[in-house]
Design an enzyme around this catalytic site. Sequence first.
Site, PDB file in Angstrom:
ATOM      1  CD  GLU A 110      14.398  35.326  46.106  1.00  0.00           C
ATOM      2  OE1 GLU A 110      13.918  34.355  46.670  1.00  0.00           O
ATOM      3  OE2 GLU A 110      13.710  36.249  45.625  1.00  0.00           O
ATOM      4  CE  LYS A 112      19.971  26.925  43.876  1.00  0.00           C
ATOM      5  NZ  LYS A 112      19.903  25.807  44.782  1.00  0.00           N
ATOM      6  CG  ASP A 114      22.983  23.854  50.094  1.00  0.00           C
ATOM      7  OD1 ASP A 114      22.134  23.170  49.492  1.00  0.00           O
ATOM      8  OD2 ASP A 114      24.176  23.521  50.191  1.00  0.00           O
ATOM      9  CE1 TYR A 222      11.762  28.651  47.195  1.00  0.00           C
ATOM     10  CE2 TYR A 222      13.412  28.552  48.930  1.00  0.00           C
ATOM     11  CZ  TYR A 222      12.657  27.925  47.962  1.00  0.00           C
ATOM     12  OH  TYR A 222      12.797  26.586  47.762  1.00  0.00           O
ATOM     13  CE  LYS A 309      23.930  24.881  42.031  1.00  0.00           C
ATOM     14  NZ  LYS A 309      23.802  23.844  42.929  1.00  0.00           N
ATOM     15  CB  CYS A 403      50.251  -3.969  51.910  1.00  0.00           C
ATOM     16  SG  CYS A 403      48.869  -3.862  53.050  1.00  0.00           S
ATOM     17  CB  CYS A 406      50.001  -7.661  55.131  1.00  0.00           C
ATOM     18  SG  CYS A 406      49.796  -7.472  53.355  1.00  0.00           S
ATOM     19  CB  CYS A 421      47.164  -5.007  49.671  1.00  0.00           C
ATOM     20  SG  CYS A 421      47.735  -6.464  50.555  1.00  0.00           S
ATOM     21  CB  CYS A 427      46.153  -8.070  53.887  1.00  0.00           C
ATOM     22  SG  CYS A 427      46.299  -6.309  54.170  1.00  0.00           S
TER      23      CYS A 427
HETATM   24  S1  IVH Z   1      12.808  29.774  43.751  1.00  0.00           S
HETATM   25  C1  IVH Z   1      10.736  27.648  40.108  1.00  0.00           C
HETATM   26  N1  IVH Z   1      14.337  30.878  45.561  1.00  0.00           N
HETATM   27  O1  IVH Z   1      16.742  25.922  44.930  1.00  0.00           O
HETATM   28  C2  IVH Z   1      11.829  27.658  41.086  1.00  0.00           C
HETATM   29  N2  IVH Z   1      14.570  28.537  45.186  1.00  0.00           N
HETATM   30  O2  IVH Z   1      17.079  24.712  42.087  1.00  0.00           O
HETATM   31  C3  IVH Z   1      11.376  28.071  42.424  1.00  0.00           C
HETATM   32  N3  IVH Z   1      16.202  27.452  46.645  1.00  0.00           N
HETATM   33  O3  IVH Z   1      14.121  23.640  44.699  1.00  0.00           O
HETATM   34  C4  IVH Z   1      12.483  28.127  43.362  1.00  0.00           C
HETATM   35  N4  IVH Z   1      16.785  29.239  47.766  1.00  0.00           N
HETATM   36  O4  IVH Z   1      14.868  24.296  47.000  1.00  0.00           O
HETATM   37  C5  IVH Z   1      14.009  29.734  44.924  1.00  0.00           C
HETATM   38  N5  IVH Z   1      15.580  31.988  47.156  1.00  0.00           N
HETATM   39  C6  IVH Z   1      15.261  30.855  46.531  1.00  0.00           C
HETATM   40  C7  IVH Z   1      15.863  29.630  46.853  1.00  0.00           C
HETATM   41  C8  IVH Z   1      15.494  28.480  46.140  1.00  0.00           C
HETATM   42  C9  IVH Z   1      16.972  27.946  47.613  1.00  0.00           C
HETATM   43  C10 IVH Z   1      16.199  26.035  46.204  1.00  0.00           C
HETATM   44  C11 IVH Z   1      14.842  25.409  46.142  1.00  0.00           C
HETATM   45  C12 IVH Z   1      14.669  24.922  44.747  1.00  0.00           C
HETATM   46  C13 IVH Z   1      16.065  24.913  44.229  1.00  0.00           C
HETATM   47  C14 IVH Z   1      16.038  25.263  42.771  1.00  0.00           C
END
Ligand code: IVH
Length: 665
Positions: A110, A112, A114, A222, A309, A403, A406, A421, A427
């Site tokens: 899934e 991640k 941000d 999630y 990541k 600089c 000055c 500087c 200055c």
């Molecule tokens: S599962 C036990 N699923 O990433 C871990 N985390 O570094 C449970 N995050 O603090 C997290 N998308 O804020 C999970 N699909 C996703 C996520 C997700 C973003 C963030 C979350 C967590 C951090 C983990």
Amino acid sequence: MNEIERIYQLREELHRHNHNYYVLNAPEIGDQEFDFLMRELQDLEAKHPECQDENSPTMRVGSDLNKNFQQVAHQYPMLSLANTYSEAEVTEFYDRIKKDLNEDFEVCCEMKFDGTSISLIYEEGKLVRAVTRGDGVKGDDVTDNVKTIRTIPLVLQGEGFPKKFEIRGEILMPWEVFEQLNKERESRGEALFANPRNAASGTLKLQNSSVVASRKLDAYLYSILGESLPCDGHYENLQMASSWGFKVSELMRKCANLSDILDFLRYWDVARKSLPVATDGVVLKVNSLRQQRNLGYTAKSPRWAIAYKFQAERACTRLNKVTYQVGRTGAITPVANLDPVQLAGTVVKRASLHNADVIEGLDLYVGDMVYVEKGGEIIPKIVGVDKDARFMIGDKVKFISHCPECGSPLVRYEGEAAHYCVNDVACPPQIKGKIEHYVSRKAMNIDSLGTETIDQFYREGLIHTIADLYTLKAPEIARLERMGKKSALNILEGIRASKEVPFERVLFALGIRFVGETTAKTLAKAFRSIDALKKATLDELVQVDEIGARIAQSILVYFANEENLHIIEQLREAGVQMQMEDVDMSQYTDKLAGKSIVISGVFAHHSRDEYKEIIEKNGGKNVGSISKKTSFILAGENMGPSKLEKAGKLGIPIVGEDDFLKMIE
Ligand code: IVH
């Protein structure tokens, strides 16, 4: 530097970055850089178990705790995820699971997201509480703010949900909303948010929930936790959650083999750029909850999941010219002026080139096509040059020798990357910068004087040094453009009030190089007056705890300068505090003499800082972590479980708040 020294250096750096990120919402470095430092520290700590420290940044998940919200303990700790930037490590993860489980399994892939994580508690189908991650063990109750987020259901629909359960997810600010918000902030002259993640977490911590409502946050859920969940599959439970009204990402896939997983990663690395919200990777989770339980957890993260990541996004654009900025301390920052280019959600026109070495390392020519990357900060950086695209380029970029403001020759101190500087008395940006620093909130706190007013006063010849502030007259201010009698009096009142600011802050306000807020406090305590500090020798200075040769040297240089001595005399004559106030010794006792005390938990009668002061005034020492030498723990509510365990093991007494107060009565 040896490895042990590096461990201490990394810890200090990571503690600072953690604070910048979680508390101030103002990261100085990007995630990737942070992760690399963390990884380096983890590796070194593994090699040197003798350096173990329960307060090392590797031991915790960071904290976003905020004083103004009620803190609530999480029923299940909110852990973080192990992360990686390489497919090879994803493969290792997969192979390890395969070996440990020794049976078929599926992995749910899934996005991640941000943003900022949130834990939602539902009882009888109603949202009862929303809590931030905090330090992983306890978080801030932000229920009122979360209730304004329209994609979070307040009351569930459908059927089959457990009586009581917790669902976790990510609160996000969509790109579009983020850009609009920053545009508005820019037009009002307010500080910009570096990225949607900071904007989302900053918004969630606002005191006024109607402002939160206006910010149009979104949320994806999630993970669902509880005793009686409908299915054994993580994916299947989330599909159920979606039928109860939760927003669950449609981009989840169950994969039965490694090659499907890698396809998912490669596809979304590119395709994510057209998503409406920021993502920084893919999370892989073993799908079966039974298998998750079998795999278990490390101290920090589940063994059944990993975050892959994405590499930071990059854009390629033309370098038109390099300009140079002069900071308050005289440090010169080279800035690349670029053809505007779209990068990770915003348009970039300028990027930092940091210093002469960076320019040299890039082998940069005007007209080059350069790669730009965004870290955590607002100003992006140049990370490379597309040398194949070089065609009819201009001159080689050569760092300036004088600089730009000055004209003084620039200096580079040994061991430092920046050029300076050193003409700090004449200055213009340095003079104005010094005055801005002097009036700033943590220094003299003269809030009636802003950057623009200082600029105006300087241009009109009213002020050249910080001491000139105290000779300003109402009529000369009042006749300036956009000023009047009322604002003149207001400004003068602010300046007058600054004469009551305690000496330790005056010392910080003077802007001595390397003397920050904390160092100023330490120096003020040790020397008690500007005259004593002025007379101190190098030896006497380095005798003081936490004052090293670099700071000591800088203090000597400062007091060796006639102009500085003159300014100090003028300030003294104006009535600015040049020594510590006489202390009321009646508050001091030796009731805690020789005691090392750890403070832990949340208190009812005093704040942590107040307890720290009380301990010091009574002759005790407040220390950060529990060891054999700890005399006792001053414990409030919700003391952390790891501290409790350690105290138990070492047999360290735990003293409650009321007993402690009786002890020093
Ligand atoms: S599962 C036990 N699923 O990433 C871990 N985390 O570094 C449970 N995050 O603090 C997290 N998308 O804020 C999970 N699909 C996703 C996520 C997700 C973003 C963030 C979350 C967590 C951090 C983990």
